[in-house]
Write an enzyme that holds these catalytic residues in place. Sequence first.
Site, PDB file in Angstrom:
ATOM      1  N   HIS A 114       0.810  -1.219   0.000  1.00 17.92           N
ATOM      2  CA  HIS A 114       0.000   0.000   0.000  1.00 17.92           C
ATOM      3  C   HIS A 114       0.844   1.270   0.000  1.00 17.92           C
ATOM      4  CE1 HIS A 114      -3.520  -2.547   1.706  1.00 17.92           C
ATOM      5  NE2 HIS A 114      -3.485  -2.565   0.383  1.00 17.92           N
ATOM      6  N   HIS A 134      -7.723  -8.074  -8.291  1.00 21.05           N
ATOM      7  CA  HIS A 134      -8.063  -8.985  -7.188  1.00 21.05           C
ATOM      8  C   HIS A 134      -8.330  -8.112  -5.967  1.00 21.05           C
ATOM      9  CE1 HIS A 134      -5.793 -11.476 -10.030  1.00 21.05           C
ATOM     10  NE2 HIS A 134      -6.377 -12.526  -9.498  1.00 21.05           N
ATOM     11  N   SER A 162      -6.488  -2.093  -1.007  1.00 21.60           N
ATOM     12  CA  SER A 162      -5.996  -1.337  -2.167  1.00 21.60           C
ATOM     13  C   SER A 162      -7.102  -0.611  -2.927  1.00 21.60           C
ATOM     14  CB  SER A 162      -5.195  -2.249  -3.102  1.00 21.60           C
ATOM     15  OG  SER A 162      -5.944  -3.377  -3.497  1.00 21.60           O
ATOM     16  N   GLU A 205     -13.496  -8.789  -8.374  1.00 24.55           N
ATOM     17  CA  GLU A 205     -13.411  -9.738  -7.267  1.00 24.55           C
ATOM     18  C   GLU A 205     -14.292 -10.927  -7.590  1.00 24.55           C
ATOM     19  OE1 GLU A 205     -12.670 -12.060  -4.511  1.00 24.55           O
ATOM     20  OE2 GLU A 205     -11.492 -10.191  -4.583  1.00 24.55           O
ATOM     21  N   ASP A 239     -13.310 -13.008 -12.733  1.00 30.47           N
ATOM     22  CA  ASP A 239     -11.911 -13.394 -12.583  1.00 30.47           C
ATOM     23  C   ASP A 239     -11.002 -12.251 -13.012  1.00 30.47           C
ATOM     24  OD1 ASP A 239      -9.829 -15.732 -12.336  1.00 30.47           O
ATOM     25  OD2 ASP A 239      -9.395 -14.720 -14.238  1.00 30.47           O
ATOM     26  N   GLY A 240     -10.068 -11.891 -12.149  1.00 24.72           N
ATOM     27  CA  GLY A 240      -9.202 -10.755 -12.430  1.00 24.72           C
ATOM     28  C   GLY A 240      -8.284 -10.965 -13.614  1.00 24.72           C
ATOM     29  N   ASP A 297      -2.952  -8.353  -7.812  1.00 25.37           N
ATOM     30  CA  ASP A 297      -2.610  -8.772  -6.452  1.00 25.37           C
ATOM     31  C   ASP A 297      -3.310 -10.094  -6.142  1.00 25.37           C
ATOM     32  OD1 ASP A 297      -1.878  -8.888  -3.794  1.00 25.37           O
ATOM     33  OD2 ASP A 297      -3.359  -7.418  -3.141  1.00 25.37           O
TER      34      ASP A 297
END
Length: 275
Positions: A18, A41, A95, A113, A138-139, A160
């Site tokens: 972060h 994500h 994030s 997400e 799905d990211g 991430d």
Amino acid sequence: MNYRHAFHAGNFADCMKHVLLVLILQALARKPAAFSVLDTHAGIGRYNLTGEQAGRTGEWRAGIGRLLESAAPGVPDAYLDLVRRAGAPAAYPGSPLIAAMMLRPQDRLVCCELHPEDSRALRAVFAGNPQVSVHARDGYQALGALLPPREAKRGLVLIDPPFEQPDEFARLAAGIATAHRRFATGIIAAWYPIKNRAPVRAFRDSLRDSGIRDIVALELTLRPPLDPARLNGSGLVVVNPPYGFVEQGLSALRALAHLSPDGTGEAGATRIAGE
């Protein structure tokens, strides 16, 4: 590695990620033109560090807990200010929330997400915010579907993943390649765990062989990465890093290295591919 984030929110790896995220977003905001952020994500956006899940591990106490309790010279004030504004420790910002808090009126955030319960929680965090959209998908697939961003020619792609799959490093390298192919001018930042060095070396080698230019890796370890069963550190690979980012990021990570309980913490930066 199972990295269900609610158990680990606010730990040293979260602080590292972060802090660097804030530095990247500050760099993007220096120019008036709009930018976009894609968080692949995203998680649930906000974490109660005093709740049951974070309480089981207590990892946050040795991370953001220590930073909030005492002065942390070298840790960017902007990061700590955002954490306090969000309401930590009862509400530590993930994030996507950090990014949303740093958006200007012309900027936009897209979050992905896949977990149904988490995506619902994320939608609730951003309900009524017209600058933020949440996708239950799905990211990695989103990298091909949602890039390049329609709203801006500048931006950040944050990848991430939870590292729950044994081939996650390979999937991450492929995701970076997809993001760069679709959005070559964007900044791509990808988080990864450091347990032992062999998987990290293979990951770096795959990026070096990909043909992508201008790649750096910033890493923070709290102890020598010799135990493959333990999270000993974490890294962030950045494609197209902003001007001055490496120096600023390395300085911040050196400050975070003091979180090491036995004084063996280290911070480093490696150029994977030249400009």
